[in-house]
Design a protein around this motif. Structure first.
Motif: not given
Ligand SMILES: Nc1nc2c(c(=O)[nH]1)N[C@H]1C(S)=C(S)[C@@H](COP(=O)(O)O)O[C@H]1N2
Ligand SMILES: [Mo]
Length: 172
Positions: A84-97, A155-161
């Motif tokens: 889902r992200l551009a190949p060169d996107a910088d990211w450090l963590e993912v929130e799973v809510v 459980k029941w993931v509704s948002r991944v940031v």
């Protein structure tokens, strides 16, 4: 006054009574990219990604005891993020809510270099080769490295940031 490191951050591990009831029937969730762009992820989208099988998973509840061993299956969370992200996107963590407000964070390092290598973090859509049911947590994040208290088995993931910077931690 001394506070625990996580006392004001609902995404950090904390004592918690597990919720047995799904917060609704919608299986799809939203993925938010670092720039704020949102896209919808369906179970079918997850089925299209390479599937991982994770045998010997346990849900270690401090309330109702340990259950398992379970064989969860699904794509890695990393594969979804990379899709889902551009190949060169910088990211450090993912929130799973989840839809009931429960959540957890995973770091890019945990996603990219799981220990052991063959037990990555997965978005589970199957259990013992059968479709995971909504009541069982569909779509459920499984963090195999967590074996203490089930607080990362969302459980029941509704948002991944996906975050480009580390979220501000609660003050200790
Ligand atoms: N969305 C959501 N996920 C959750 C929870 C919750 O309340 N809501 N509780 C956690 C806790 S504390 C436990 S012990 C396990 C319980 O998982 P089980 O219902 O599969 O036994 O789920 C974890 N994941
Ligand atoms: Mo728990």
């Amino acid at each position: 006054m001394t506070r625990t490191a996580h006392s004001s951050d609902p995404l950090r591990p904390h004592a918690h009574d597990p919720n047995p009831s799904p917060p609704g029937d919608d299986l799809a969730f939203v993925l938010v990219a670092p720039g704020g762009a949102q896209s919808v992820v369906t179970v079918d989208d997850l089925r299209q990604l390479p599937q991982i099988t994770l045998p010997n998973c346990f849900i270690v509840s401090t309330g109702h005891g340990t259950s398992g061993p379970f064989v969860f299956g699904g794509p890695t969370l990393l594969s979804l993020v990379q899709t889902r992200l551009a190949p060169d996107a910088d990211w450090l963590e993912v929130e799973v809510v989840s839809g009931d407000g429960f959540g957890n964070r995973v770091s890019a390092a945990e996603l990219r270099r799981p220990q052991p290598e063959n037990r990555p973090i997965v978005l589970a859509i199957s259990l013992a080769g059968q479709p995971l049911t909504r009541r069982q947590g569909l779509v459920r994040m499984i963090v195999p490295a967590e074996t203490d208290d089930a607080l990362r088995q969302v459980k029941w993931v509704s948002r991944v940031v996906v975050n480009a910077t580390l979220a501000r931690r609660a003050q200790g």
